[in-house]
Design a protein around this motif. Structure first.
Motif, PDB file in Angstrom:
ATOM      1  N   PRO A   1       0.828  -0.938   0.019  1.00 35.88           N
ATOM      2  CA  PRO A   1      -0.189  -0.130   0.124  1.00 35.88           C
ATOM      3  C   PRO A   1       0.889   1.211  -0.025  1.00 35.88           C
ATOM      4  O   PRO A   1       1.739   1.318   0.706  1.00 35.88           O
ATOM      5  CB  PRO A   1      -0.915  -0.143   1.519  1.00 35.88           C
ATOM      6  N   GLY A   2       0.591   2.181  -0.882  1.00 36.12           N
ATOM      7  CA  GLY A   2       0.871   3.642  -0.885  1.00 36.12           C
ATOM      8  C   GLY A   2       2.549   3.491  -1.516  1.00 36.12           C
ATOM      9  O   GLY A   2       3.275   4.416  -1.519  1.00 36.12           O
ATOM     10  N   SER A   3       2.929   2.271  -2.167  1.00 42.03           N
ATOM     11  CA  SER A   3       4.180   2.304  -2.774  1.00 42.03           C
ATOM     12  C   SER A   3       4.365   3.261  -3.752  1.00 42.03           C
ATOM     13  O   SER A   3       5.469   3.529  -4.274  1.00 42.03           O
ATOM     14  CB  SER A   3       4.480   0.828  -3.357  1.00 42.03           C
ATOM     15  N   LEU A   4       3.410   3.705  -4.498  1.00 37.77           N
ATOM     16  CA  LEU A   4       3.382   4.756  -5.649  1.00 37.77           C
ATOM     17  C   LEU A   4       3.332   6.150  -5.211  1.00 37.77           C
ATOM     18  O   LEU A   4       3.899   7.299  -5.368  1.00 37.77           O
ATOM     19  CB  LEU A   4       2.553   4.553  -6.699  1.00 37.77           C
ATOM     20  N   GLY A   5       2.245   6.476  -4.275  1.00 42.92           N
ATOM     21  CA  GLY A   5       1.771   7.751  -3.906  1.00 42.92           C
ATOM     22  C   GLY A   5       2.440   8.198  -2.486  1.00 42.92           C
ATOM     23  O   GLY A   5       2.531   9.589  -2.360  1.00 42.92           O
ATOM     24  N   ASP A   6       2.907   7.238  -1.708  1.00 42.02           N
ATOM     25  CA  ASP A   6       3.474   7.802  -0.447  1.00 42.02           C
ATOM     26  C   ASP A   6       5.196   7.959  -0.585  1.00 42.02           C
ATOM     27  O   ASP A   6       5.783   6.741  -0.580  1.00 42.02           O
ATOM     28  CB  ASP A   6       3.001   6.641   0.600  1.00 42.02           C
ATOM     29  N   GLU A   7       5.755   8.922  -0.291  1.00 37.12           N
ATOM     30  CA  GLU A   7       6.846   9.174  -0.577  1.00 37.12           C
ATOM     31  C   GLU A   7       7.835   8.530   0.512  1.00 37.12           C
ATOM     32  O   GLU A   7       8.969   8.111   0.261  1.00 37.12           O
ATOM     33  CB  GLU A   7       7.404  10.663  -0.592  1.00 37.12           C
ATOM     34  N   GLU A   8       7.053   8.184   1.569  1.00 38.74           N
ATOM     35  CA  GLU A   8       7.536   7.575   2.782  1.00 38.74           C
ATOM     36  C   GLU A   8       7.683   6.117   2.764  1.00 38.74           C
ATOM     37  O   GLU A   8       8.215   5.340   3.655  1.00 38.74           O
ATOM     38  CB  GLU A   8       6.796   8.015   4.119  1.00 38.74           C
ATOM     39  N   SER A   9       6.987   5.642   1.909  1.00 37.77           N
ATOM     40  CA  SER A   9       6.804   4.218   1.736  1.00 37.77           C
ATOM     41  C   SER A   9       8.108   3.677   1.359  1.00 37.77           C
ATOM     42  O   SER A   9       8.961   4.050   0.275  1.00 37.77           O
ATOM     43  CB  SER A   9       5.907   3.685   0.560  1.00 37.77           C
ATOM     44  N   PRO A  10       8.804   2.284   1.728  1.00 37.80           N
ATOM     45  CA  PRO A  10      10.187   1.823   1.625  1.00 37.80           C
ATOM     46  C   PRO A  10      10.015   1.308   0.215  1.00 37.80           C
ATOM     47  O   PRO A  10      11.045   0.928  -0.231  1.00 37.80           O
ATOM     48  CB  PRO A  10      10.067   0.756   2.596  1.00 37.80           C
ATOM     49  N   PHE A  11       8.995   1.278  -0.487  1.00 42.73           N
ATOM     50  CA  PHE A  11       8.350   0.741  -1.683  1.00 42.73           C
ATOM     51  C   PHE A  11       8.728   1.618  -2.906  1.00 42.73           C
ATOM     52  O   PHE A  11       8.418   1.369  -4.071  1.00 42.73           O
ATOM     53  CB  PHE A  11       7.411  -0.331  -1.870  1.00 42.73           C
ATOM     54  N   ASN A  12       8.410   2.945  -2.476  1.00 42.63           N
ATOM     55  CA  ASN A  12       8.392   4.139  -3.462  1.00 42.63           C
ATOM     56  C   ASN A  12       9.218   4.211  -4.642  1.00 42.63           C
ATOM     57  O   ASN A  12       9.039   4.345  -5.526  1.00 42.63           O
ATOM     58  CB  ASN A  12       8.271   5.342  -2.653  1.00 42.63           C
ATOM     59  N   GLU A  13      10.464   4.187  -4.207  1.00 42.04           N
ATOM     60  CA  GLU A  13      11.665   4.309  -5.029  1.00 42.04           C
ATOM     61  C   GLU A  13      11.673   3.080  -6.174  1.00 42.04           C
ATOM     62  O   GLU A  13      11.733   3.234  -7.419  1.00 42.04           O
ATOM     63  CB  GLU A  13      13.054   4.534  -4.378  1.00 42.04           C
ATOM     64  N   CYS A  14      11.555   1.836  -5.670  1.00 43.78           N
ATOM     65  CA  CYS A  14      11.594   0.732  -6.604  1.00 43.78           C
ATOM     66  C   CYS A  14      10.282   0.685  -7.550  1.00 43.78           C
ATOM     67  O   CYS A  14      10.123   0.240  -8.560  1.00 43.78           O
ATOM     68  CB  CYS A  14      11.754  -0.513  -5.850  1.00 43.78           C
ATOM     69  N   SER A  15       9.151   1.292  -7.007  1.00 45.45           N
ATOM     70  CA  SER A  15       7.961   1.251  -7.765  1.00 45.45           C
ATOM     71  C   SER A  15       8.163   2.478  -8.865  1.00 45.45           C
ATOM     72  O   SER A  15       7.590   1.999  -9.909  1.00 45.45           O
ATOM     73  CB  SER A  15       6.866   1.777  -6.807  1.00 45.45           C
ATOM     74  N   HIS A  16       8.701   3.378  -8.741  1.00 47.17           N
ATOM     75  CA  HIS A  16       9.111   4.329  -9.624  1.00 47.17           C
ATOM     76  C   HIS A  16      10.062   3.607 -10.529  1.00 47.17           C
ATOM     77  O   HIS A  16       9.825   3.961 -11.867  1.00 47.17           O
ATOM     78  CB  HIS A  16       9.274   5.659  -8.835  1.00 47.17           C
ATOM     79  N   ALA A  17      11.024   2.776 -10.301  1.00 48.71           N
ATOM     80  CA  ALA A  17      11.831   2.192 -11.138  1.00 48.71           C
ATOM     81  C   ALA A  17      11.331   1.291 -12.083  1.00 48.71           C
ATOM     82  O   ALA A  17      11.422   1.452 -13.248  1.00 48.71           O
ATOM     83  CB  ALA A  17      13.010   1.684 -10.252  1.00 48.71           C
ATOM     84  N   TYR A  18      10.273   0.412 -11.728  1.00 43.08           N
ATOM     85  CA  TYR A  18       9.644  -0.412 -12.574  1.00 43.08           C
ATOM     86  C   TYR A  18       8.811   0.105 -13.473  1.00 43.08           C
ATOM     87  O   TYR A  18       8.380  -0.227 -14.558  1.00 43.08           O
ATOM     88  CB  TYR A  18       8.888  -1.692 -11.924  1.00 43.08           C
ATOM     89  N   LEU A  19       8.231   1.405 -13.012  1.00 43.38           N
ATOM     90  CA  LEU A  19       7.220   2.135 -13.862  1.00 43.38           C
ATOM     91  C   LEU A  19       8.004   2.869 -15.003  1.00 43.38           C
ATOM     92  O   LEU A  19       7.693   3.148 -15.998  1.00 43.38           O
ATOM     93  CB  LEU A  19       6.326   2.988 -13.212  1.00 43.38           C
ATOM     94  N   ALA A  20       9.211   3.525 -14.549  1.00 42.76           N
ATOM     95  CA  ALA A  20       9.916   4.089 -15.488  1.00 42.76           C
ATOM     96  C   ALA A  20      10.690   3.181 -16.583  1.00 42.76           C
ATOM     97  O   ALA A  20      10.463   3.620 -17.784  1.00 42.76           O
ATOM     98  CB  ALA A  20      11.325   4.629 -14.844  1.00 42.76           C
ATOM     99  N   THR A  21      10.632   1.851 -16.057  1.00 46.40           N
ATOM    100  CA  THR A  21      11.101   1.023 -17.130  1.00 46.40           C
ATOM    101  C   THR A  21      10.229   0.817 -18.054  1.00 46.40           C
ATOM    102  O   THR A  21      10.369   0.482 -19.349  1.00 46.40           O
ATOM    103  CB  THR A  21      11.683  -0.237 -16.552  1.00 46.40           C
ATOM    104  N   VAL A  22       8.954   0.458 -17.596  1.00 50.14           N
ATOM    105  CA  VAL A  22       7.831   0.418 -18.477  1.00 50.14           C
ATOM    106  C   VAL A  22       7.431   1.435 -19.538  1.00 50.14           C
ATOM    107  O   VAL A  22       7.185   1.130 -20.570  1.00 50.14           O
ATOM    108  CB  VAL A  22       6.342  -0.141 -17.678  1.00 50.14           C
TER     109      VAL A  22
END
Length: 157
Positions: free
Chosen positions: A45-66
């Motif tokens: 939850p919040g991996s994309l919209g929550d800057e504090e999420s520990p998964f935020n950076e990696c989510s942006h990485a896979y979306l940047a790749t897509v």
């Protein structure tokens, strides 16, 4: 990136339909899938919209790749028309939400297909939504194991 996330399935379906590819296509496709797996399949939850999420950076990485994969497909003769139409649809939705395909920044930092961005695992304990999902998943796995294997039965002689 939220718009790219909504179109991820369409982009990958278009990519999977390709029979003629090149090394750049394959590198982007494989890196995106590997990065998506490292990000626990986008389920946190919040991996994309929550800057504090520990998964935020990696989510942006896979979306940047897509996004890079779709941009690359727009240069491939076999899929150029479909890729450009999808880019147009995405850009239209981005404009409606106050963004743009052209102006969309992947991140403040660059991503490379030679490296995988991992979640910040140490921060999971500080991010309550992520911690709750991991604890609930662990409890469910323990419960399922107990239901499947049950308690050991005492042996009677």
């Amino acid at each position: 990136m939220a718009v790219i996330a909504r179109y991820r399935g369409d982009i990958l379906a278009l990519a999977q339909a390709q029979t003629v590819t090149d090394p750049t296509f394959r590198r982007l496709y494989n890196h995106g899938n590997l990065q998506y797996t490292y990000c626990l399949w986008g389920l946190m939850p919040g991996s994309l919209g929550d800057e504090e999420s520990p998964f935020n950076e990696c989510s942006h990485a896979y979306l940047a790749t897509v996004k890079a994969l779709l941009a690359h497909m727009a240069t491939m003769p076999s899929v150029e028309r479909q890729a450009k139409a999808l880019i147009s649809d995405i850009d239209a939705e981005m404009v409606r939400s106050g963004a743009s395909w052209i102006l969309c920044q992947f991140s403040g930092e660059t991503f490379s297909t030679g490296a995988v961005i991992e979640p910040r695992w140490r921060n999971v304990f500080l991010h309550l939504p992520s911690l709750a999902v991991l604890l609930a998943t662990t409890a469910a796995l323990i419960g399922a194991s107990w239901m499947i294997f049950g308690r050991p039965q005492p042996r009677t002689a």
